[in-house]
Design a protein around this motif. Structure first.
Motif, short mmCIF file in Angstrom:
data_model
loop_
_atom_site.label_atom_id
_atom_site.label_comp_id
_atom_site.label_asym_id
_atom_site.label_seq_id
_atom_site.Cartn_x
_atom_site.Cartn_y
_atom_site.Cartn_z
N LEU A 187 14.14 165.34 57.04
CA LEU A 187 13.49 164.03 57.46
C LEU A 187 12.87 163.24 56.37
N ILE B 270 13.20 170.50 54.30
CA ILE B 270 13.91 171.34 54.90
C ILE B 270 14.85 170.62 56.15
N THR B 271 14.09 169.88 56.97
CA THR B 271 14.73 169.21 58.12
C THR B 271 15.27 167.92 57.72
N LYS C 110 7.54 170.34 52.10
CA LYS C 110 8.74 171.27 52.17
C LYS C 110 9.33 171.21 53.43
N ILE C 111 8.43 171.20 54.57
CA ILE C 111 9.03 171.00 56.02
C ILE C 111 9.72 169.63 56.12
#
Ligand SMILES: Nc1ncnc2c1ncn2[C@@H]1O[C@H](COP(=O)(O)OP(=O)(O)O)[C@@H](O)[C@H]1O
Ligand SMILES: Nc1ncnc2c1ncn2[C@@H]1O[C@H](COP(=O)(O)OP(=O)(O)O)[C@@H](O)[C@H]1O
Lengths: 143, 114, 143, 114
Positions: free
Chosen positions: D96, D93-94, D89-90
């Motif tokens: 990346l 979101i970013t 998820k991180i």
């Protein structure tokens, strides 16, 4: 304090204030586990610390002077963790254990105090329904 | 933080209180209620299974001691199931190991009633 | 604040102070997880809160005014968790976000702030190497 | 809180950095050191295995981004192995997720070099 403790390096102090209510004691327990992780305590020693801080909070809640919060100061040194738990801003006099015990007689010599005494290396306490509660406990590294 | 309390009748005319989670000043009243209800219903041979308990404090011990005192008045007893070494240590330190029957599994705890 | 939040019941406030050093951020993370447990947050939401508070501490450590401690206030209401993280006793003016942004321009619009903004429901912040850092964030229950 | 860093050479001429634990402002310098050492030794095709990572913050992401930037200067790349939904998820979101190859296992991450 022995010579080893006197040479100990101070790593940092954490302060925590929780409402003086049963449902918040778990926060103190988990916070002290995280703090104790900074020192080379065993899993068992960390469980001991969690129980000791929870028993202290329980004493503040059940025998305290009706303070709204419980304040904890956790001082981390390379040689030991020193925890002060207090209710209602009452403070042990500087002379420590002797003075505390000579003062108002502790109201409880219950299972909670017994457990803290058994699990920690040092304990000073003063429990007084008027004045409030203060416990000072030390757990040493590698004993 | 959470406590799970599950009560069931066993084959041997005993009741089993299965606990899970953490027994502390916040959750121990729920444990006390379950035990009190059983005793009020006239069940005096209790197995309290602590296998899934990760943590117990003096208020939890107080509830167990209180339960034991009450069932003894009726000739009953409380047997504990406990395998967690940290919790066993607490029963050792407090000397409660001498007043409770402590067993490694439910079968053992129930046989003790026979 | 909407109507639901206005009717929310206040459950309690926890305060935590840690040294402004990388090795203590884990204590804030675990403490906030324990606090969030008092509300019906999902496991995923609790992970979001842990990351948001850790990012806030990291910002205080890396961009702070050199304060020795990081102070956190976690206010728990039935409707939401509100967390204030501050460095060096600097306080956001009461007018809030507008004032903070109109003042000294934040020194960082980095990945950390971006993540907090993405993971929390509300964020106000002021980051200033002279004045210090303050972040105020809200995570609502059941959104 | 703890980080485990384990570096090993794989069959496909790539290097695998296996990470475990929590990557935050305290532990990410250790991750950075491991990656920097590999790049300094001339290894530009890296697999970073995050399967045993429970937590990553922006400083950890910064270390991965920094590593990617450096290996790209030498025509290399960084492929990630990641299955933890919170960590995925991180990366989502970013954004990346668009600059790293993210794979479900090491085999996939290594095949991508071929
Ligand atoms: N070592 C022990 N053996 C048997 N019973 C005990 C022991 N310690 C405490 N108790 C009993 O457990 C209950 C709770 O004890 P305790 O926690 O000391 O009470 P409090 O701290 O609230 O005064 C009481 O009924 C007490 O008599
Ligand atoms: N969304 C993004 N995509 C690619 N690179 C990014 C992104 N966000 C930040 N970076 C890079 O990651 C590194 C660390 O970022 P950041 O945490 O924002 O730095 P800071 O220390 O200023 O807060 C920097 O090299 C930055 O350029």
């Amino acid at each position: 304090m022995n010579a080893a403790a006197a040479m100990a390096e101070h790593l940092g102090t954490v302060e925590l204030r929780i409402p003086s209510k049963p449902e918040w004691v778990a926060v103190a327990r988990l916070a002290v586990a995280a703090i104790a992780n900074r020192l080379p305590f065993s899993v068992e020693e960390i469980e001991d610390l969690k129980l000791a801080i929870a028993e202290s909070c329980t004493i503040c809640i059940q025998h305290g002077a009706g303070g709204e919060t419980i304040d904890m100061t956790c001082e981390t040194l390379t040689s030991h963790l020193r925890i002060v738990i207090r209710d209602h801003r009452y403070r042990l006099r500087a002379t420590g254990s002797e003075a505390a015990r000579a003062g108002a007689a502790p109201a409880v010599e219950g299972l909670g105090i017994f457990l803290i005494q058994a699990l920690m290396d040092e304990l000073e306490y003063s429990i007084d329904p008027q004045m409030g509660t203060e416990l000072v406990m030390v757990k040493r590294v590698g004993t | 933080m959470d406590i799970k309390v599950h009560v069931r009748e066993s084959d041997d005319d005993a009741y089993v209180v299965e606990l899970g989670g953490e027994i502390d000043v916040y959750t121990s009243p729920k444990v006390k209620d379950a035990i009190t209800e059983l005793i009020d219903q006239g069940h005096y041979n209790l197995v309290i299974n602590l296998e899934k308990v990760r943590y117990i404090d003096s208020t939890g011990l107080g509830v167990l001691i209180g339960g034991l005192k009450r069932v003894r008045e009726h000739g009953g007893t409380v047997n504990l199931v406990c395998t967690n070494p940290q919790i066993k240590k607490i029963f050792d330190i407090t000397g409660l190991v001498k007043i409770f029957g402590i067993y490694d599994d439910e079968t053992g705890a129930q046989k003790a009633f026979a």
